[in-house]
Design a protein around this motif. Structure first.
Motif, mmCIF file in Angstrom:
data_model
loop_
_atom_site.group_PDB
_atom_site.id
_atom_site.type_symbol
_atom_site.label_atom_id
_atom_site.label_comp_id
_atom_site.label_asym_id
_atom_site.label_seq_id
_atom_site.Cartn_x
_atom_site.Cartn_y
_atom_site.Cartn_z
ATOM 1 N N ALA A 11 0.834 -1.199 0.000
ATOM 2 C CA ALA A 11 0.000 0.000 0.000
ATOM 3 C C ALA A 11 0.869 1.250 0.000
ATOM 4 O O ALA A 11 1.754 1.400 0.855
ATOM 5 C CB ALA A 11 -0.919 0.003 1.216
ATOM 6 N N GLN A 12 0.604 2.156 -0.931
ATOM 7 C CA GLN A 12 1.336 3.414 -1.024
ATOM 8 C C GLN A 12 0.522 4.594 -0.498
ATOM 9 O O GLN A 12 1.087 5.613 -0.103
ATOM 10 C CB GLN A 12 1.731 3.680 -2.486
ATOM 11 C CG GLN A 12 2.578 2.593 -3.109
ATOM 12 C CD GLN A 12 3.888 2.378 -2.374
ATOM 13 O OE1 GLN A 12 4.603 3.345 -2.088
ATOM 14 N NE2 GLN A 12 4.215 1.136 -2.049
ATOM 15 N N ARG A 13 -0.790 4.466 -0.526
ATOM 16 C CA ARG A 13 -1.677 5.526 -0.030
ATOM 17 C C ARG A 13 -2.758 4.887 0.832
ATOM 18 O O ARG A 13 -3.336 3.863 0.449
ATOM 19 C CB ARG A 13 -2.310 6.290 -1.186
ATOM 20 C CG ARG A 13 -3.308 7.370 -0.729
ATOM 21 C CD ARG A 13 -3.941 8.090 -1.900
ATOM 22 N NE ARG A 13 -2.938 8.832 -2.663
ATOM 23 C CZ ARG A 13 -3.165 9.352 -3.865
ATOM 24 N NH1 ARG A 13 -4.341 9.207 -4.427
ATOM 25 N NH2 ARG A 13 -2.205 10.014 -4.477
ATOM 26 N N VAL A 14 -3.031 5.487 1.993
ATOM 27 C CA VAL A 14 -3.979 4.886 2.928
ATOM 28 C C VAL A 14 -4.907 5.953 3.497
ATOM 29 O O VAL A 14 -4.504 7.104 3.702
ATOM 30 C CB VAL A 14 -3.222 4.156 4.069
ATOM 31 C CG1 VAL A 14 -2.391 5.132 4.879
ATOM 32 C CG2 VAL A 14 -4.183 3.408 4.973
ATOM 33 N N LEU A 15 -6.151 5.578 3.733
ATOM 34 C CA LEU A 15 -7.126 6.431 4.418
ATOM 35 C C LEU A 15 -7.251 5.936 5.847
ATOM 36 O O LEU A 15 -7.414 4.731 6.081
ATOM 37 C CB LEU A 15 -8.485 6.360 3.717
ATOM 38 C CG LEU A 15 -9.629 7.180 4.332
ATOM 39 C CD1 LEU A 15 -9.346 8.666 4.229
ATOM 40 C CD2 LEU A 15 -10.961 6.836 3.653
ATOM 41 N N ILE A 16 -7.176 6.860 6.830
ATOM 42 C CA ILE A 16 -7.330 6.490 8.236
ATOM 43 C C ILE A 16 -8.680 6.996 8.720
ATOM 44 O O ILE A 16 -8.945 8.196 8.736
ATOM 45 C CB ILE A 16 -6.209 7.083 9.108
ATOM 46 C CG1 ILE A 16 -4.838 6.617 8.612
ATOM 47 C CG2 ILE A 16 -6.412 6.661 10.569
ATOM 48 C CD1 ILE A 16 -3.670 7.204 9.401
ATOM 49 N N GLN A 17 -9.529 6.070 9.142
ATOM 50 C CA GLN A 17 -10.860 6.385 9.656
ATOM 51 C C GLN A 17 -10.866 6.203 11.165
ATOM 52 O O GLN A 17 -10.378 5.199 11.681
ATOM 53 C CB GLN A 17 -11.904 5.465 9.008
ATOM 54 C CG GLN A 17 -13.326 5.731 9.442
ATOM 55 C CD GLN A 17 -14.305 4.751 8.819
ATOM 56 O OE1 GLN A 17 -13.937 3.633 8.440
ATOM 57 N NE2 GLN A 17 -15.559 5.150 8.711
ATOM 58 N N SER A 18 -11.443 7.162 11.889
ATOM 59 C CA SER A 18 -11.428 7.091 13.349
ATOM 60 C C SER A 18 -12.687 7.700 13.932
ATOM 61 O O SER A 18 -13.281 8.608 13.342
ATOM 62 C CB SER A 18 -10.206 7.844 13.897
ATOM 63 O OG SER A 18 -10.252 9.210 13.510
ATOM 64 N N PRO A 19 -13.115 7.229 15.117
ATOM 65 C CA PRO A 19 -14.185 7.907 15.842
ATOM 66 C C PRO A 19 -13.637 9.211 16.421
ATOM 67 O O PRO A 19 -12.424 9.413 16.509
ATOM 68 C CB PRO A 19 -14.564 6.913 16.940
ATOM 69 C CG PRO A 19 -13.327 6.109 17.157
ATOM 70 C CD PRO A 19 -12.642 6.024 15.827
ATOM 71 N N GLU A 20 -14.536 10.081 16.838
ATOM 72 C CA GLU A 20 -14.115 11.403 17.308
ATOM 73 C C GLU A 20 -13.137 11.328 18.474
ATOM 74 O O GLU A 20 -12.234 12.156 18.592
ATOM 75 C CB GLU A 20 -15.343 12.225 17.684
ATOM 76 C CG GLU A 20 -16.203 12.602 16.479
ATOM 77 C CD GLU A 20 -17.475 13.321 16.866
ATOM 78 O OE1 GLU A 20 -17.497 14.557 16.790
ATOM 79 O OE2 GLU A 20 -18.439 12.629 17.240
ATOM 80 N N GLY A 21 -13.293 10.334 19.351
ATOM 81 C CA GLY A 21 -12.432 10.228 20.523
ATOM 82 C C GLY A 21 -11.023 9.752 20.230
ATOM 83 O O GLY A 21 -10.172 9.743 21.130
ATOM 84 N N LEU A 22 -10.749 9.356 18.983
ATOM 85 C CA LEU A 22 -9.424 8.842 18.640
ATOM 86 C C LEU A 22 -8.773 9.649 17.511
ATOM 87 O O LEU A 22 -7.892 9.143 16.812
ATOM 88 C CB LEU A 22 -9.520 7.366 18.232
ATOM 89 C CG LEU A 22 -9.868 6.385 19.350
ATOM 90 C CD1 LEU A 22 -10.083 4.987 18.784
ATOM 91 C CD2 LEU A 22 -8.778 6.353 20.415
ATOM 92 N N ARG A 23 -9.204 10.895 17.346
ATOM 93 C CA ARG A 23 -8.652 11.709 16.259
ATOM 94 C C ARG A 23 -7.164 12.007 16.465
ATOM 95 O O ARG A 23 -6.391 12.053 15.505
ATOM 96 C CB ARG A 23 -9.469 12.998 16.116
ATOM 97 C CG ARG A 23 -10.913 12.752 15.621
ATOM 98 C CD ARG A 23 -10.898 12.213 14.207
ATOM 99 N NE ARG A 23 -12.149 11.605 13.787
ATOM 100 C CZ ARG A 23 -13.182 12.265 13.261
ATOM 101 N NH1 ARG A 23 -13.137 13.578 13.150
ATOM 102 N NH2 ARG A 23 -14.248 11.618 12.857
ATOM 103 N N ARG A 24 -6.749 12.234 17.711
ATOM 104 C CA ARG A 24 -5.324 12.503 17.974
ATOM 105 C C ARG A 24 -4.482 11.282 17.640
ATOM 106 O O ARG A 24 -3.373 11.399 17.094
ATOM 107 C CB ARG A 24 -5.131 12.906 19.437
ATOM 108 C CG ARG A 24 -5.837 14.204 19.826
ATOM 109 C CD ARG A 24 -5.202 15.410 19.157
ATOM 110 N NE ARG A 24 -5.895 16.640 19.495
ATOM 111 C CZ ARG A 24 -5.626 17.376 20.553
ATOM 112 N NH1 ARG A 24 -4.678 16.996 21.404
ATOM 113 N NH2 ARG A 24 -6.288 18.493 20.783
ATOM 114 N N GLU A 25 -4.993 10.103 18.004
ATOM 115 C CA GLU A 25 -4.268 8.871 17.682
ATOM 116 C C GLU A 25 -4.159 8.683 16.166
ATOM 117 O O GLU A 25 -3.137 8.211 15.657
ATOM 118 C CB GLU A 25 -4.957 7.668 18.313
ATOM 119 C CG GLU A 25 -4.733 7.520 19.813
ATOM 120 C CD GLU A 25 -5.693 8.343 20.654
ATOM 121 O OE1 GLU A 25 -5.746 8.115 21.867
ATOM 122 O OE2 GLU A 25 -6.392 9.219 20.092
#
Length: 346
Positions: free
Chosen positions: A18-32
């Motif tokens: 993988a060269q490009r990735v999308l990171i999906q997170s709940p609001e409480g884990l945005r910093r992570e």
């Protein structure tokens, strides 16, 4: 704080080339999510952060990842769910870094009120502490049962907001470890057994019996409001983990058989404001059960679950909590893997 297995995530991405990735997170884990992005960008991987609200593993952003030209999706904060996804997806549970034994020790006398044989459940954030909790309780003289659950859950003893199959064992009562209100409330409704919720962060213990009774009264009030309804919009979700089209069609059929007008409505994010232009007298949500339970006060018209429709039509007498089970839909060629835990397969 949460445990993030950076190297394991990187190994999975490299295995996928993988060269490009999308990171999906709940609001409480945005910093992570930001921290993962910085780590991966240092490894020459192009990263895009997903900014929409995320409702769980049932709501993966694989379509968006494909549209953005991503080779993979990182779904942060939830455990693996078997879905037919459009890009390879890495589920990262993000285990909470909090001890559970002190809270159990503090509330030992309350736990004893459950009985000798207890079911032990928790959410994905604390599942890595479940064996430790079980050992502690067994040393205190309890017989502890940890149910396997159905194919919708990743680990024995795990409960989701829509699935409590792991709590349905032959126990005197159920002990839930975790924060929040909805999960233990769902456990109490689904099992109809005494349920004690212990919060490992605060050390507080809450009995859910009265809360469950209060919720059931509110739900019966919604059913009563729908008694005179002649037309129903039956809402089916387009979120992959909430798609229950066969169940929605069954509900439409039941309503029509009883002389009601019923039509299917497909939605992604379900809210009353989007439906203002329709003329339906009431609505049925055949998706996440949290929508009609959490949001009903924001709806000007009655909003029911499939099981509540059965109550309305006289097809059942007792209140039953709506659940999404592992048999609600068929799955082909899942493209997901769990990290930092038992592998669920590619």
């Amino acid at each position: 704080m949460h445990e993030i297995p950076y190297e394991e995530i990187l190994d999975n991405l490299r295995a996928l080339n993988a060269q490009r990735v999308l990171i999906q997170s709940p609001e409480g884990l945005r910093r992570e999510a930001e921290e993962i992005a910085r780590f991966l960008e240092e490894k020459s991987i192009d990263v895009i952060l997903h900014g929409e609200i995320n409702y769980g593993a049932c709501d993966p952003a694989d379509r968006e990842a494909k549209l953005l030209g991503c080779d993979a999706l990182i779904h942060l904060g939830h455990s693996y769910m078997r879905l037919n996804l459009e890009v390879p997806t890495i589920f990262v549970p993000a285990f909470a870094q909090v001890e559970v034994i002190p809270a159990l020790e503090k509330n030992l006398e309350e736990i004893r009120k459950l009985g000798k044989k207890i079911a032990l459940v928790t959410t994905a954030q604390h599942i890595h502490r479940l064996d430790e909790a079980r050992g502690f309780l067994e040393r205190k003289g309890f017989e502890v049962l940890v149910g396997r659950g159905d194919s919708r859950v990743s680990w024995p003893g795990q409960v989701l907001g829509c699935n409590f199959s792991s709590a349905k064992v032959n126990a005197d009562g159920v002990l839930f470890i975790g924060s929040g209100y909805f999960h233990p409330l769902g456990v109490a409704l689904a099992t109809r057994k005494p349920t004690l919720a212990i919060n490992p962060y605060s050390g507080d213990a809450i009995w859910m019996t009265e809360e469950a009774e209060r919720l059931v009264r509110k739900r019966w009030a919604q059913v009563a409001k729908a008694i005179d309804a002649r037309s129903f919009g039956v809402i089916v979700s387009t979120k992959k983990g909430q798609l229950r089209l066969a169940e929605a069609r069954r509900v439409v059929g039941l309503l029509r058989e009883h002389g009601k007008r019923a039509e299917l409505i497909a939605m992604n994010h379900i809210s009353y404001g989007k439906l203002e232009g329709f003329s339906f007298d009431a609505y049925v949500v055949v998706a996440c059960p949290r929508v009609p339970i959490d949001d009903y006060e924001n709806w000007r018209k009655p909003i029911l679950t499939p099981r509540e429709v059965e109550l309305l039509l006289g097809l059942r007498e007792d209140y039953v909590f709506d659940e999404i089970t592992g048999t609600d839909r068929d799955f082909d060629e899942p493209m997901g893997v769990s990290v930092h835990g038992p592998k669920a397969g590619l």
